[in-house]
Design a protein around this motif. Structure first.
Motif, PDB file in Angstrom:
ATOM      1  N   ASP A 194      -4.524   6.927   8.618  1.00  0.00           N
ATOM      2  CA  ASP A 194      -3.238   7.462   9.056  1.00  0.00           C
ATOM      3  C   ASP A 194      -2.155   7.250   7.999  1.00  0.00           C
ATOM      4  N   ALA A 195      -2.273   6.169   7.228  1.00  0.00           N
ATOM      5  CA  ALA A 195      -1.308   5.865   6.165  1.00  0.00           C
ATOM      6  C   ALA A 195      -1.651   6.573   4.853  1.00  0.00           C
ATOM      7  N   GLY A 196      -2.727   7.373   4.859  1.00  0.00           N
ATOM      8  CA  GLY A 196      -3.098   8.111   3.648  1.00  0.00           C
ATOM      9  C   GLY A 196      -4.006   7.352   2.708  1.00  0.00           C
ATOM     10  N   ILE A 197      -4.528   6.213   3.126  1.00  0.00           N
ATOM     11  CA  ILE A 197      -5.408   5.411   2.279  1.00  0.00           C
ATOM     12  C   ILE A 197      -6.844   5.882   2.504  1.00  0.00           C
ATOM     13  N   VAL A 212      -5.205   4.960  -4.296  1.00  0.00           N
ATOM     14  CA  VAL A 212      -4.869   3.624  -3.812  1.00  0.00           C
ATOM     15  C   VAL A 212      -5.881   3.211  -2.749  1.00  0.00           C
ATOM     16  N   ALA A 213      -6.303   1.941  -2.800  1.00  0.00           N
ATOM     17  CA  ALA A 213      -7.268   1.395  -1.847  1.00  0.00           C
ATOM     18  C   ALA A 213      -6.724   0.129  -1.205  1.00  0.00           C
ATOM     19  N   SER A 214      -7.153  -0.109   0.009  1.00  0.00           N
ATOM     20  CA  SER A 214      -6.857  -1.398   0.634  1.00  0.00           C
ATOM     21  C   SER A 214      -7.884  -2.401   0.131  1.00  0.00           C
ATOM     22  N   GLN A 215      -7.550  -3.672   0.225  1.00  0.00           N
ATOM     23  CA  GLN A 215      -8.470  -4.723  -0.209  1.00  0.00           C
ATOM     24  C   GLN A 215      -9.420  -5.153   0.886  1.00  0.00           C
ATOM     25  N   ASN A 216      -9.200  -4.665   2.090  1.00  0.00           N
ATOM     26  CA  ASN A 216     -10.053  -5.038   3.209  1.00  0.00           C
ATOM     27  C   ASN A 216      -9.803  -4.055   4.340  1.00  0.00           C
ATOM     28  N   VAL A 217     -10.724  -4.008   5.282  1.00  0.00           N
ATOM     29  CA  VAL A 217     -10.563  -3.198   6.482  1.00  0.00           C
ATOM     30  C   VAL A 217     -11.242  -3.943   7.625  1.00  0.00           C
ATOM     31  N   LEU A 245       0.815  -1.220   0.000  1.00  0.00           N
ATOM     32  CA  LEU A 245       0.000   0.000   0.000  1.00  0.00           C
ATOM     33  C   LEU A 245       0.849   1.271   0.000  1.00  0.00           C
ATOM     34  N   SER A 246       1.805   1.348   0.895  1.00  0.00           N
ATOM     35  CA  SER A 246       2.652   2.537   0.992  1.00  0.00           C
ATOM     36  C   SER A 246       3.511   2.715  -0.254  1.00  0.00           C
ATOM     37  N   LEU A 247       4.072   1.630  -0.730  1.00  0.00           N
ATOM     38  CA  LEU A 247       4.923   1.668  -1.921  1.00  0.00           C
ATOM     39  C   LEU A 247       4.145   2.134  -3.146  1.00  0.00           C
ATOM     40  N   LYS A 251       3.330   5.776  -3.087  1.00  0.00           N
ATOM     41  CA  LYS A 251       4.479   6.602  -3.498  1.00  0.00           C
ATOM     42  C   LYS A 251       4.647   6.589  -5.012  1.00  0.00           C
ATOM     43  N   PHE A 252       4.480   5.417  -5.632  1.00  0.00           N
ATOM     44  CA  PHE A 252       4.643   5.312  -7.085  1.00  0.00           C
ATOM     45  C   PHE A 252       3.640   6.166  -7.845  1.00  0.00           C
ATOM     46  N   VAL A 253       2.427   6.325  -7.326  1.00  0.00           N
ATOM     47  CA  VAL A 253       1.374   7.051  -8.063  1.00  0.00           C
ATOM     48  C   VAL A 253       1.106   8.444  -7.488  1.00  0.00           C
ATOM     49  N   LYS A 254       1.944   8.885  -6.583  1.00  0.00           N
ATOM     50  CA  LYS A 254       1.723  10.133  -5.844  1.00  0.00           C
ATOM     51  C   LYS A 254       1.416  11.335  -6.731  1.00  0.00           C
TER      52      LYS A 254
END
Length: 114
Positions: A90-93, A66-71, A52-54, A57-60
């Motif tokens: 907190d991680a910007g997602i 960017v989305a998580s696949q679950n929460v 997620l973090s990587l 950064k790549f698409v900043k």
């Protein structure tokens, strides 16, 4: 007044696939073509949690989100392997994929859970 038409949405769920190298390659491909679709469609990528973090950064500097696949349904606490909404925020997602048919079938998730 007439409602504005909705912009199409495209989400790319990477499921449980990918390495750092494939994430970089895919992100470069998407960001490299962004000029062609930037104002026509919203694009959200759903990589595996460790990326997620990587990927963020790549698409900043692109219109890609960017989305998580679950929460987790729970807040922070003693929930091994879970990621809370607060931690994702907190991680910007800002996006999360929930209610996926695979999770419903394999893990018994229901509308009440999601």
């Amino acid at each position: 007044p007439r409602a504005m038409p909705r912009k199409p949405f495209v989400g790319g769920n990477w499921k449980s696939n990918g390495t750092v190298e494939t994430a970089k390659t895919l992100c470069n491909s998407f960001t490299g073509s962004a000029a062609a679709w930037r104002n026509k469609v919203d694009v959200v990528l759903c990589p595996i949690a460790p990326h997620l973090s990587l990927v963020s950064k790549f698409v900043k500097r692109s219109p890609i989100r960017v989305a998580s696949q679950n929460v987790s349904a729970s807040a922070e606490g003693a929930y091994t392997g879970e990621i809370s909404a607060g931690q994702l925020k907190d991680a910007g997602i800002q996006w999360t994929l929930i209610g996926h048919s695979e999770r419903r079938t394999k893990y018994g998730e229901t509308d009440a859970i999601t």
